[in-house]
Design a protein around this motif. Structure first.
Motif, short mmCIF file in Angstrom:
data_model
loop_
_atom_site.label_atom_id
_atom_site.label_comp_id
_atom_site.label_asym_id
_atom_site.label_seq_id
_atom_site.Cartn_x
_atom_site.Cartn_y
_atom_site.Cartn_z
N MET A 1 29.70 13.26 -22.81
CA MET A 1 28.63 14.05 -22.20
C MET A 1 27.91 14.86 -23.28
O MET A 1 28.50 15.14 -24.32
N PRO A 2 26.68 15.26 -23.04
CA PRO A 2 26.00 16.13 -24.00
C PRO A 2 26.50 17.57 -23.89
O PRO A 2 26.84 18.03 -22.80
N HIS A 3 26.58 18.27 -25.03
CA HIS A 3 27.03 19.67 -25.05
C HIS A 3 26.28 20.44 -26.12
O HIS A 3 25.81 19.85 -27.09
N ASN A 4 26.22 21.75 -25.97
CA ASN A 4 25.77 22.60 -27.05
C ASN A 4 26.80 23.70 -27.29
O ASN A 4 27.84 23.76 -26.60
N LEU A 5 26.53 24.54 -28.27
CA LEU A 5 27.42 25.68 -28.54
C LEU A 5 26.51 26.88 -28.80
O LEU A 5 25.68 26.85 -29.71
N VAL B 1 29.77 29.69 -25.60
CA VAL B 1 29.87 28.82 -24.43
C VAL B 1 28.97 27.61 -24.66
O VAL B 1 28.11 27.61 -25.54
N CYS B 2 29.18 26.59 -23.85
CA CYS B 2 28.20 25.52 -23.73
C CYS B 2 27.31 25.90 -22.54
O CYS B 2 27.82 26.19 -21.46
N THR B 3 26.00 25.92 -22.74
CA THR B 3 25.12 26.37 -21.66
C THR B 3 24.59 25.21 -20.82
O THR B 3 23.69 25.41 -20.00
N PHE B 4 25.14 24.01 -21.03
CA PHE B 4 24.81 22.93 -20.10
C PHE B 4 25.30 23.40 -18.73
O PHE B 4 26.46 23.79 -18.59
N PRO B 5 24.40 23.39 -17.71
CA PRO B 5 24.76 24.05 -16.45
C PRO B 5 26.13 23.63 -15.92
O PRO B 5 26.40 22.44 -15.77
N GLY B 6 26.95 24.61 -15.67
CA GLY B 6 28.28 24.36 -15.12
C GLY B 6 29.36 24.25 -16.18
O GLY B 6 30.52 24.46 -15.91
N HIS B 7 28.97 23.91 -17.42
CA HIS B 7 30.01 23.72 -18.43
C HIS B 7 30.64 25.03 -18.86
O HIS B 7 31.77 25.07 -19.33
N TRP B 8 29.90 26.11 -18.72
CA TRP B 8 30.38 27.36 -19.34
C TRP B 8 31.65 27.90 -18.70
O TRP B 8 32.31 28.73 -19.27
N THR C 1 34.43 26.35 -18.17
CA THR C 1 35.62 25.91 -18.91
C THR C 1 35.34 25.79 -20.40
O THR C 1 36.27 25.80 -21.20
N MET C 2 34.06 25.68 -20.76
CA MET C 2 33.73 25.40 -22.14
C MET C 2 33.33 26.69 -22.82
O MET C 2 32.15 27.06 -22.85
N ARG C 3 34.34 27.40 -23.34
CA ARG C 3 34.08 28.73 -23.86
C ARG C 3 35.15 29.12 -24.86
O ARG C 3 36.25 28.58 -24.89
CU LIG Z 1 28.83 21.12 -22.39
#
Ligand SMILES: [Cu+2]
Lengths: 509, 424
Positions: B71-75, B138-145, B147-149
């Motif tokens: 999946m795509p992600h950012n930081l 966090v990853c700001t892809f909607p919803g990822h934040w 768990t992705m932190r």
């Molecule tokens: Cu993400």
């Protein structure tokens, strides 16, 4: 769409579309607010000091009090509170029962409890909140082996109850003087039934007393009566159990562990020396009724109580399905059952694993409002201590899981709780499948035999992206088909639990 | 947008049970060169592999973010209290989000990568904030934040930086609640409030006649489930020296399966058997040590010989036939007990007769057993010639009071010799 974004387009379009529809429906913010908490959350429930938190039974009284049956520290009750540390506990019984492992709450003043030697009705006669009477409703025979525990009572839908009686383990002893007549023939064995009705499911009601119902069990630590009148028992991997099974129990049927047969007059036929351990495996195999579901050993090391989720949506999207506690892993399994060719079979998947759940889950009960699943843990018979009380709360959040798995003539239909994104899930590689079988064997546990790796030959999604038909080149009976879902996402969120195993006793016609 | 209470969020995310391990060599510190940090995505898990790293205030940082996920992600690194505003900003982007890497133009962002497609990598260089504190990323892809932190800790200059923390795939086990339960394995009641326990109990070598309605257990031999045969061992015949294969015996234990053990405190305890429906033995000087059966306190394993130990010395043991039984009686049927005046009153059926029986404790010099027959008949207590400890039997309230005198035995009844028994 800008060209610079083109590498993303394929995977993100469904998300965009979903986002758009949600914006239109309710505004995006509420969606994100929902996303911010997990759908299910585990909470630890402390019990008072001096109590061994080994949970043999859970229930709720008509007035909404949680009843906690401990295996050796009596019975506790408390009204649940939002903060579990604030629960005010009362000791309904401060007596030590003998390895109590089954509870049915009759009323605020009356509990029906199974413990190793008997089925006991525990009654608060004077209404002061503390039990005064321990009435023996039925006695169970005991060899002296530590392993002869009980499961149940579960109500039979009328006036009676079902109770499962464990066999003994060769890691224990028998006593010089046994409770009930002793069988030398059935004292042999890895797990054995040297006294009457060990390895049986029994029926008890006040009129007829205790009567044998079905046989061939090894370590049946879970029993439940379904809303449709079906009886279910889980058993534990070991001798004559290649893996952990779930049985749909029919009266008089035999479920494969032979030691209990010596207590069946129809089997013994006036020959007290008839020895089921010496009977050829093929003959025993022909006598037995197969498991409805064979749990992959990686899924379930020690299945305990099955419980039907009948909260009507209060606990998420799985109404009508069965949950099974696992005493040897931090896991609760979900079972998706269906009738094929007149017999129950189906698939299993993890419902909840890790994330704060303790090992040793043994007994479960839903809160009266259906939003919480209380889970009691104990596994002291089998391994290191792993004891305690927890609850899993459904927060009303979004759940993305496999909702159902239905056998088709040429494969399966998988249904999901959310629409699935276009992309990886459209490829056969998203549904890598292993097929294998468990040979019936006297040995202690066994491998997945004749394992093969296959992929569907076709993957067809429904227009709403909630159902997929998987077609396979070949469907065989007497196989477990275990599908590992890879890259299956919804709104770019991964699937919660990705391994689903279907026990194929019968092919679809 | 409702602000997200960060503390509550962390506790609801089930982050606590995750097992953390410090990773060596992930953060390298050098006086002049930028601090190098590398953060990966755990494939398919919507989590960063690194959940915490330290930097020095004001110093340059070179952060390599690699997306090994499908999946795509950012930081995106945020100022300590900026998360609610940033997330509101992401929400406000709406359909623009994708084009803007889900990074809104709002204050509170320290540094941000682009939205990385699968297998892409980006090196982010920035100066660590001057202000020390915990900076979430966090990853700001909607919803990822949710768990992705993780947390970037900005430490003051001169403070030693700790190694980065990574989350492993294997979550930690939730601790056992028994170990802190303070459950005693040497329970005790009092004269007025006895402790009643259903348990296996020791058979201290009772007259076999008292087990009249039990089955006769036999010693067994070891068995191999794979071959379905008995397991044998080689043993030389002591006379002839000839080596033979002999089965490995499994002896039986001297135990009472259906015991009800009652403690009236250190001065009086007894075992009443729910199979024979009679008092089996009584003792003074303690109750039971449950460690062999319950496992070494607080949560140990059961002993091989899993019978509770008697603490103290016996003062009574039953012998001979049951005193209330008539010649043609079937096996007694145990009906349970009621707590009457604080004491358990046992109830059982002998033929047509339903009998109630109570053991009255005393601190010394004997005790009494009270029996009544429901319906008013007088029980017929036959004083057994072997049961010499019974001194008097007198009528009392329509029933009988049976006085039993102490016959003290030596301190502490030893368990039967440990049978040799190998683990499976
Ligand atoms: Cu993400």
């Amino acid at each position: 769409m800008r060209t610079s974004l083109s590498p993303f387009v394929h995977s993100l379009t469904p998300f965009r579309n979903a986002l758009l529809s949600l914006v239109l429906a309710s505004g995006a913010m509420s969606v994100f607010a929902q996303e911010a908490k997990p759908a299910y959350q585990v909470e630890e429930i402390p019990v008072p000091k001096g109590i061994a938190p080994e949970i043999g039974g859970l229930g709720f009284t008509p007035s909404g009090k949680l009843v906690v049956l401990t295996r050796r520290s009596g019975i506790l009750t408390a009204k649940p509170t939002t903060d579990p540390a604030q629960m005010q506990w009362t000791r309904f019984s401060d007596q030590s029962l003998h390895n109590a492992n089954g509870l049915f709450v009759v009323s605020d003043r009356e509990m029906l409890v199974s413990q190793m030697p008997e089925l006991t009705r525990i009654i608060d006669l004077d209404g002061d909140g503390v039990a005064d009477e321990y009435r023996t409703e039925a006695t169970f025979n005991l060899s002296g082996a530590y392993h002869e525990v009980t499961a149940g009572p579960v109500p039979d839908g009328k006036d009676g109850f079902f109770i499962a009686l464990n066999t003994a383990s060769h890691s224990g002893f028998t006593f010089e003087h046994t409770r009930g007549p002793f069988s030398e023939v059935s004292r042999r064995g890895r797990n054995f039934a040297s006294v009457e009705y060990r390895g049986w499911v029994m029926h008890w009601d006040p009129k007829t007393g205790l009567t044998p119902w079905a046989k061939g069990f090894r370590s049946p630590n879970g029993i439940q009566f379904g809303p449709d009148g079906s009886l279910w028992v889980t058993d534990n991997q070991g001798d004559f159990r290649t893996t952990n099974p779930l049985y749909n129990v029919q009266k008089n049927a035999f479920y494969g562990h032979p030691s209990s047969l010596v207590w069946d007059p129809a089997y013994v036929q006036n020959n007290p020396k008839r020895d089921p351990l010496k009977q050829p495996m093929e003959e025993l195999d022909a006598m037995r009724t197969p498991a409805a579901v064979l749990f992959p050993y990686g899924f379930s090391r020690s299945p305990a109580e099955p419980l039907f989720e009948l909260t009507g949506g209060k606990f998420g999207p799985f109404n009508g399905q069965m949950l099974v506690a696992d005493a040897a892993a931090p896991r609760i399994i979900r079972v998706m059952l269906e009738q094929v060719d007149g017999a129950w079979q189906g698939a299993c998947v993890d419902f909840y694993s890790d994330h704060g759940l303790r090992n040793g889950s043994n007994r479960m009960v839903f809160s009266p409002d259906g939003t919480e699943l209380y889970v009691g843990q104990t596994m002291r018979e089998w391994a290191n201590a792993m004891e305690g009380l927890q609850r899993i709360r459904y927060n009303g959040g979004r759940v993305f899981e496999v909702l159902a798995m239905h056998l088709q003539k040429d494969g399966f239909e998988l249904e999901f709780t959310q629409p699935v994104d276009i992309g990886a899930a459209d490829q056969p590689s998203a549904f890598n499948t292993e097929t294998y079988w468990y040979e019936y064997s006297s040995s202690y546990g066994g491998p997945e035999s004749d394992a093969k790796k296959v992929r569907p030959t076709a993957v067809r999604w429904s227009a709403d992206r909630r159902k997929v038909n998987l077609t396979y080149a070949q469907m065989q009976s007497q196989r477990v088909m275990r599908v590992t879902l890879t890259g299956v996402t919804s709104n770019a969120q991964p699937l919660g639990h990705t391994m689903v195993a279907y026990t194929l006793n019968h092919l679809a016609k | 947008m409702r602000p997200l209470p960060l503390l509550a969020l962390a506790s609801t995310l089930g982050l606590a049970p995750l097992l953390f391990q410090t990773a060596q060599c992930q953060v390298s510190e050098n006086a002049t060169a930028p601090l190098k940090v590398s953060i990966k995505v755990l494939p398919g898990q919507v989590r960063f592999e690194t959940t915490r790293f330290d930097v020095t205030a004001g110093k340059p940082v070179e952060l390599t973010f690699s997306n090994g996920c499908i999946m795509p992600h950012n930081l995106v690194i945020l100022k300590p209290d900026a998360e609610p505003a940033v997330i509101a900003g992401v929400n406000a982007l709406g359909l623009e989000g994708l084009e803007k890497n889900f990074v809104p133009e709002v204050p509170g962002i320290v540094a941000a990568t682009k939205l990385l497609q699968p297998q892409a990598k980006e090196v982010l260089t920035f100066s660590a904030p001057q202000e020390t504190g915990d900076y979430p990323y966090v990853c700001t892809f909607p919803g990822h934040w949710y768990t992705m932190r993780g947390v970037m800790r900005v430490r003051a200059s001169g403070v030693k930086l700790e190694a980065a923390q990574r989350v492993l795939d294997k979550p930690a086990q939730v601790p056992d609640a028994l170990k802190h339960s303070e459950m005693s394995h040497k329970p005790m009641g009092t004269m007025d409030h006895p402790f009643v326990m259903r348990t296996f109990a020791l058979d201290p070598g009772l007259d076999p006649a008292v087990f009249a309605h039990h089955g006769v257990g036999k010693d067994a031999v070891k068995y191999d489930p794979a071959t379905r045969l008995d397991i044998t061992k080689k043993e030389a015949d002591p006379q002839t020296g000839v080596v033979r294969e002999i089965p490995i015996p499994v002896p039986s234990l001297k135990g009472v399966a259906g015991a009800i053990a009652v403690s009236h405190g250190p001065d009086f305890s007894y075992v009443w058997d729910s199979t024979e429906c009679r008092l089996f033995y009584a003792w003074r000087g303690g109750f039971l040590d449950m460690n062999p059966y319950w496992g070494q306190e607080p949560g140990g394993s059961r002993s091989k010989v899993y019978l509770p130990l008697i603490v103290g010395h016996l003062v009574y043991r039953a012998s001979g036939a049951m005193p209330l039984a008539e010649p043609n009686d079937p096996s007694p049927v145990f009906l349970g007990y009621k707590m009457e005046g604080g004491l358990p009153e046992f109830r059982y059926q002998l033929g047509q007769r339903v009998i109630r029986e109570k053991v009255l404790p005393s601190a010394k010099d004997g005790f009494e057993v009270r029996v009544t027959v429901e319906g008013g008949a007088t029980p017929n207590w036959k004083v057994n010639a072997a049961d010499l400890d019974v001194t008097t039997v007198r009528s009392e309230n329509g029933g009988l009071a049976v006085a039993v005198k102490d016959r003290p035995e030596p301190e502490h009844v030893l368990p039967p010799a440990s049978p040799k028994h190998e683990k499976h």
